[in-house]
Design an enzyme around this catalytic site. Structure first.
Site, short mmCIF file in Angstrom:
data_model
loop_
_atom_site.label_atom_id
_atom_site.label_comp_id
_atom_site.label_asym_id
_atom_site.label_seq_id
_atom_site.Cartn_x
_atom_site.Cartn_y
_atom_site.Cartn_z
N HIS A 64 20.88 -19.27 -20.35
CA HIS A 64 20.03 -18.55 -21.31
C HIS A 64 20.69 -18.46 -22.68
CE1 HIS A 64 17.87 -17.37 -17.75
NE2 HIS A 64 18.89 -16.70 -17.27
N HIS A 94 27.42 -12.83 -27.01
CA HIS A 94 26.61 -14.04 -26.89
C HIS A 94 25.69 -14.12 -28.11
CE1 HIS A 94 24.10 -10.80 -25.30
NE2 HIS A 94 23.14 -11.48 -25.89
N HIS A 96 21.72 -15.60 -29.88
CA HIS A 96 20.33 -16.09 -29.79
C HIS A 96 20.08 -16.88 -31.07
CE1 HIS A 96 19.43 -13.09 -26.54
NE2 HIS A 96 20.37 -12.40 -27.19
N GLU A 106 16.47 -12.05 -32.89
CA GLU A 106 15.59 -11.22 -32.04
C GLU A 106 15.02 -10.08 -32.88
OE1 GLU A 106 17.80 -10.63 -28.13
OE2 GLU A 106 16.23 -12.11 -27.77
N HIS A 119 25.16 -10.76 -30.35
CA HIS A 119 25.14 -9.49 -29.61
C HIS A 119 26.49 -9.25 -28.92
CE1 HIS A 119 20.49 -9.70 -29.14
NE2 HIS A 119 20.86 -9.16 -30.30
N THR A 199 17.15 -7.35 -24.05
CA THR A 199 16.10 -8.22 -24.60
C THR A 199 15.79 -9.38 -23.66
OG1 THR A 199 17.72 -9.58 -25.76
CG2 THR A 199 16.79 -7.68 -26.96
N THR A 200 16.41 -9.34 -22.47
CA THR A 200 16.07 -10.33 -21.43
C THR A 200 15.79 -9.57 -20.14
OG1 THR A 200 18.33 -10.51 -20.59
CG2 THR A 200 17.71 -12.03 -22.37
O1 LIG Z 1 21.24 -7.65 -26.16
C1 LIG Z 1 20.94 -8.27 -25.15
N1 LIG Z 1 20.94 -9.61 -25.08
C2 LIG Z 1 20.71 -10.11 -23.86
O2 LIG Z 1 20.69 -11.30 -23.63
C3 LIG Z 1 20.52 -9.05 -22.82
C4 LIG Z 1 21.56 -8.97 -21.79
C5 LIG Z 1 21.20 -8.98 -20.45
C6 LIG Z 1 22.18 -8.85 -19.48
C7 LIG Z 1 23.52 -8.75 -19.83
C8 LIG Z 1 23.88 -8.76 -21.17
C9 LIG Z 1 22.90 -8.87 -22.15
S1 LIG Z 1 20.52 -7.53 -23.74
ZN LIG Z 2 21.39 -10.79 -26.58
#
Ligand SMILES: O=C1NC(=O)[C@@H](c2ccccc2)S1
Ligand SMILES: [Zn+2]
Length: 262
Positions: A64, A94, A96, A106, A119, A199-200
């Protein structure tokens, strides 16, 4: 279920409600931050990041996003202050991003999307025994979000973008030691904060969001390196490039977004 959630035509954000009922909840993320509607709160403390003793472990492609994971067995890598009542431990960071610079973040600001969003995910180890337990608690997580904007090459981020070739495919992982993410933060830590969610999926409503006003600037070449990753595994026939892995803004549902700055 038999087909996992994702960002595609069949399993994307507009389909998530079928398996995850929180998708239409009252404190979902991300949101569009309408700066004129935010409320300046002078009693908000500054954000205090203590990452110097951090232990980064690995960089991995989880199908993802691409994330860097940290050792979180003690309070050596925490965020404090802001609206937070406790220190929150860094678990991972991570990104996006979009298929082109006009989209990818996002959160949006007055309807503007950025090319991407970083994030930094933290959990409340003062109250909860594990990340998983915290992830479903209303005050369990704190995510520090930083918009990505194209400009000059980012020298600290360069070590990460140069390592992406090692994790091109889903479920690949590589050692990634001694990476202090404070080097990714802008000088100005002015932020907006509101109560929101993952957000997931599973979209738990457990996140205190801290969105920095100032972006992280990186070069177009560095942005392009994110777009060389794949959602799919090496063995899979169809190789789908990892991009547009963002959820669009969700209804505010009466929430107030506070600002740490005038
Ligand atoms: O800010 C966020 N970004 C994401 O991909 C979501 C997530 C979901 C599970 C673990 C860590 C992060 S919550
Ligand atoms: Zn995220």
């Amino acid at each position: 279920g038999h087909h996992c959630w994702g960002y595609g035509e069949e399993n994307g954000p507009s389909d998530w409600y079928k398996d995850y009922s929180l998708a239409n909840g009252d404190r979902q993320s991300p949101i569009d931050i309408q700066s004129e509607q935010t409320v300046y709160n002078s009693s908000l403390k500054p954000i205090w990041v203590s990452y110097d003793a951090c232990t980064s472990l690995s960089i991995c492609n989880n199908g993802h996003s691409v994330m860097v994971e940290y050792e979180d067995c003690d309070d050596k890598t925490v965020i404090r202050g802001g609206p937070l009542e406790f220190p929150y431990r860094l678990k991972q960071f991570h990104f996006h991003w979009g298929g082109k610079d006009s989209r990818g973040s996002e959160h949006t600001v007055n309807g503007k999307s950025y090319p991407g969003e970083l994030h930094l995910v933290h959990w409340n180890a003062a109250k909860y025994k594990s990340f998983d337990e915290a992830a479903s608690a209303p005050d369990g997580l704190a995510v520090l979000g930083v918009f990505l904007e194209t400009g000059e090459k980012h020298s600290v981020l360069h070590r990460l973008t140069d390592a992406l070739y090692m994790v091109r495919f889903k479920e690949t992982k590589a050692q990634f030691k001694d990476f202090n993410p404070s080097g990714l933060l802008p000088d100005c830590l002015d932020y907006w904060t509101y109560r929101g969610s993952l957000t997931t999926p599973p979209l738990h409503e457990s996140v205190t969001w801290l969105m920095l006003k100032e972006p992280l600037y990186l070069s177009e070449k560095q942005m392009e390196k994110f777009r060389t990753l794949f959602f799919s595994g090496e063995e899979e026939g169809l190789r789908t490039r990892m991009m547009d892995n963002f959820r669009p803004p969700q209804p505010l549902k009466g929430r107030t977004v506070e600002a740490s700055f005038r």
